[in-house]
Design an enzyme around this catalytic site. Structure first.
Site, PDB file in Angstrom:
ATOM      1  N   ARG A   1     -36.997  13.965  -1.309  1.00 34.52           N
ATOM      2  CA  ARG A   1     -37.248  12.696  -0.608  1.00 34.52           C
ATOM      3  C   ARG A   1     -36.620  12.879   0.773  1.00 34.52           C
ATOM      4  O   ARG A   1     -37.187  13.562   1.612  1.00 34.52           O
ATOM      5  CB  ARG A   1     -36.635  11.514  -1.372  1.00 34.52           C
ATOM      6  CG  ARG A   1     -37.318  11.214  -2.697  1.00 34.52           C
ATOM      7  CD  ARG A   1     -36.961   9.842  -3.254  1.00 34.52           C
ATOM      8  NE  ARG A   1     -35.549   9.528  -3.138  1.00 34.52           N
ATOM      9  CZ  ARG A   1     -34.942   8.502  -3.722  1.00 34.52           C
ATOM     10  NH1 ARG A   1     -35.643   7.688  -4.487  1.00 34.52           N
ATOM     11  NH2 ARG A   1     -33.652   8.276  -3.576  1.00 34.52           N
TER      12      ARG A   1
ATOM     13  N   MET B   1     -47.835 -17.191 -16.041  1.00 34.90           N
ATOM     14  CA  MET B   1     -47.043 -17.333 -14.807  1.00 34.90           C
ATOM     15  C   MET B   1     -45.717 -18.064 -15.039  1.00 34.90           C
ATOM     16  O   MET B   1     -44.676 -17.668 -14.513  1.00 34.90           O
ATOM     17  CB  MET B   1     -47.860 -18.067 -13.737  1.00 34.90           C
ATOM     18  CG  MET B   1     -47.115 -18.197 -12.425  1.00 34.90           C
ATOM     19  SD  MET B   1     -48.027 -19.101 -11.188  1.00 34.90           S
ATOM     20  CE  MET B   1     -49.059 -17.853 -10.495  1.00 34.90           C
TER      21      MET B   1
ATOM     22  N   LYS C   1     -27.753  -2.092  -2.647  1.00 36.49           N
ATOM     23  CA  LYS C   1     -29.050  -2.225  -1.977  1.00 36.49           C
ATOM     24  C   LYS C   1     -29.927  -3.199  -2.772  1.00 36.49           C
ATOM     25  O   LYS C   1     -29.592  -3.549  -3.910  1.00 36.49           O
ATOM     26  CB  LYS C   1     -29.712  -0.852  -1.849  1.00 36.49           C
ATOM     27  CG  LYS C   1     -30.022  -0.206  -3.166  1.00 36.49           C
ATOM     28  CD  LYS C   1     -30.556   1.190  -2.967  1.00 36.49           C
ATOM     29  CE  LYS C   1     -30.917   1.777  -4.316  1.00 36.49           C
ATOM     30  NZ  LYS C   1     -31.996   2.722  -4.271  1.00 36.49           N
TER      31      LYS C   1
ATOM     32  N   TYR D   1     -53.432 -16.726 -22.974  1.00 36.59           N
ATOM     33  CA  TYR D   1     -54.594 -16.164 -22.276  1.00 36.59           C
ATOM     34  C   TYR D   1     -55.092 -14.909 -22.980  1.00 36.59           C
ATOM     35  O   TYR D   1     -54.307 -14.045 -23.376  1.00 36.59           O
ATOM     36  CB  TYR D   1     -54.219 -15.794 -20.842  1.00 36.59           C
ATOM     37  CG  TYR D   1     -54.011 -16.990 -19.948  1.00 36.59           C
ATOM     38  CD1 TYR D   1     -55.057 -17.884 -19.700  1.00 36.59           C
ATOM     39  CD2 TYR D   1     -52.782 -17.222 -19.358  1.00 36.59           C
ATOM     40  CE1 TYR D   1     -54.868 -18.982 -18.874  1.00 36.59           C
ATOM     41  CE2 TYR D   1     -52.588 -18.311 -18.525  1.00 36.59           C
ATOM     42  CZ  TYR D   1     -53.639 -19.190 -18.284  1.00 36.59           C
ATOM     43  OH  TYR D   1     -53.457 -20.269 -17.470  1.00 36.59           O
TER      44      TYR D   1
HETATM   45  C1  LIG Z   1     -28.911   7.741  -2.294  1.00 38.79           C
HETATM   46  C2  LIG Z   1     -28.590   6.938  -3.513  1.00 38.79           C
HETATM   47  N1  LIG Z   1     -27.375   7.046  -4.057  1.00 38.79           N
HETATM   48  C3  LIG Z   1     -27.041   6.340  -5.161  1.00 38.79           C
HETATM   49  C4  LIG Z   1     -27.936   5.502  -5.775  1.00 38.79           C
HETATM   50  C5  LIG Z   1     -27.525   4.749  -7.010  1.00 38.79           C
HETATM   51  O1  LIG Z   1     -28.329   5.101  -8.092  1.00 38.79           O
HETATM   52  P1  LIG Z   1     -28.088   4.475  -9.556  1.00 38.79           P
HETATM   53  O2  LIG Z   1     -28.538   3.068  -9.491  1.00 38.79           O
HETATM   54  O3  LIG Z   1     -28.945   5.310 -10.433  1.00 38.79           O
HETATM   55  O4  LIG Z   1     -26.635   4.613  -9.834  1.00 38.79           O
HETATM   56  C6  LIG Z   1     -29.213   5.388  -5.237  1.00 38.79           C
HETATM   57  C7  LIG Z   1     -30.192   4.531  -5.915  1.00 38.79           C
HETATM   58  O5  LIG Z   1     -31.365   4.767  -5.994  1.00 38.79           O
HETATM   59  C8  LIG Z   1     -29.550   6.118  -4.067  1.00 38.79           C
HETATM   60  O6  LIG Z   1     -30.769   6.027  -3.535  1.00 38.79           O
END
Ligand SMILES: Cc1ncc(COP(=O)(O)O)c(C=O)c1O
Length: 384
Positions: A130, A304, A35, A256
């Site tokens: 969540r 920056m 992701k 800065y």
């Molecule tokens: C549902 C779910 N599974 C697995 C993971 C993987 O987590 P990590 O990066 O701590 O291994 C995440 C990441 O946030 C997640 O949201």
């Protein structure tokens, strides 16, 4: 010429880190969590190193589409499931598996017209609070899904909130097991911290684990443990060069807000990296940096496009530095020296996840496909 800053993605490190996960939980299949554009590394850039995963898990349907376009034919799991009804059409078309965490998603499935029943992962909220069904509602959600002709296989899923700390996973695992006890279907449990710290429990209970940060070479429980402790390697190096050198007298200030004031004569280097590249502005004087592979410290406020570093440790070590010298913000220097991203993240009051994901679009990224891994030369051309 572009600015000299560059990120490098190390395919061999990704591959080795995936092997490390397999070593921890040898009987489980592994979702590589990609992701947020593979935690900032770029989905297309990590594919080579992570091709050995059993599947890819992500959130964004656009990213799932990209994976299919790149030729990945294996499993893809949408960790948050669908966001609206028409997403289910894409799931059918691309063969995506998806989490179901709420009644609304079951309603959408019930209304979905398809010839191809879908595989879903029913998510339990075992304590994270969540997404997911509460344990007492889990079985009725399962029964609803089981009655739908649109669903052909139901797998079971939960996510741990404290796998990286003293609370551990026992309580959540107990709740999950109690509510799911005799339900059929594969189980997916375990983020990186659970895989590394609770391997035995996860291994016994999970058909699939979901490995994220460990694959990218950051320790999920830093500072208790570092990447070296877990035997993982950085998958990203962020490096730049010095654009200038300033010789300070006692009392001179830097940057800065004049946050840093030299107590004695001091030579500093000015590096082409700033917060618009994704380097955290919150890093203070003292944050570790490598110049020509020698560990030194940031001085003054990050701006920056530039940051400033103390060259005293190089002078002491007899290592020359000047215009064009290599500066490693995190990852592996050309000579092999290592700076863990977790150390920099800690100095910024943050975590490795955030720093990786925040790499800015303006930073060119190259893929190091060398089989011998990071720090050993050979990088491809930047592809953005
Ligand atoms: C549902 C779910 N599974 C697995 C993971 C993987 O987590 P990590 O990066 O701590 O291994 C995440 C990441 O946030 C997640 O949201």
């Amino acid at each position: 010429m572009p600015r000299p800053i560059r990120a490098t993605i190390h395919s061999a490190a990704l591959h080795a880190n995936l092997e490390r996960v397999r070593h921890s939980v040898p009987d489980a299949k592994v979702w590589a969590v990609v992701k947020a554009n593979a935690y900032g590394h770029g989905i297309e850039r990590v594919l080579e190193g992570l091709r050995g995963a059993d599947g890819f898990a992500l959130l964004d349907l656009g990213e799932a589409e990209r994976l299919r376009e790149l030729g990945w034919r294996g499993p893809i799991l949408l960790l948050e499931g669908v966001f609206e009804a028409r997403d289910l059409e894409l799931c059918s078309r691309l063969g995506l598996w998806h989490a179901v965490h709420c009644d609304e998603q079951i309603d959408m499935l019930a209304a979905h017209k398809t010839q191809a029943p879908q595989r879903v992962f029913l998510k339990m909220n075992s304590g994270m609070n969540r997404l997911g069904f509460a344990p007492q509602r889990y079985r009725s959600a399962w029964a609803r899904l089981d009655a739908l002709p649109q669903v052909d296989e139901i797998s079971l899923m939960t996510h741990f909130s404290d796998a990286d700390g003293p609370r551990g996973i026992a309580q959540q695992l107990e709740r999950f097991n109690a509510a799911a006890r005799d339900l059929p279907g594969e189980r997916t449990l375990g983020n990186s911290a659970a895989i590394l710290r609770h391997a035995t429990d996860v291994q016994v209970r999970a058909d699939w684990v979901r490995a994220g940060i460990v694959l990218y070479g950051s320790a999920p429980d830093f500072p208790e443990h570092g990447a070296g402790h877990w035997g993982i390697r950085p998958a990203m190096t962020l490096a730049t060069r010095l654009l200038g050198v300033q010789r300070l007298q006692a009392g001179d200030t830097v940057g800065y807000g004049s946050l840093f004031c030299a107590a004695e004569p001091l030579t500093i280097g000015v590096a082409a990296c700033g917060y618009a590249d994704g380097y955290p502005r919150h890093c203070d004087t003292g944050t570790p940096v490598l110049v020509n592979g020698v560990r030194t410290r940031l001085v003054g406020r990050v701006s920056m496009d530039l940051l400033t570093v103390d060259l005293t440790p190089l002078e002491r070590a007899g290592v020359a530095a000047g215009f064009g010298s290599e500066v490693t913000l995190w990852g592996r220097a050309a000579g092999g020296a290592l700076l863990e991203i977790d150390e920099v993240a800690r100095a910024a009051g943050s975590v490795g996840w955030e720093l990786m994901a925040a790499l800015a679009r303006r930073v060119p990224v190259a893929v190091d496909s060398a089989a011998h891994g990071p720090g050993c030369g050979s990088t491809g051309a930047p592809d953005r």
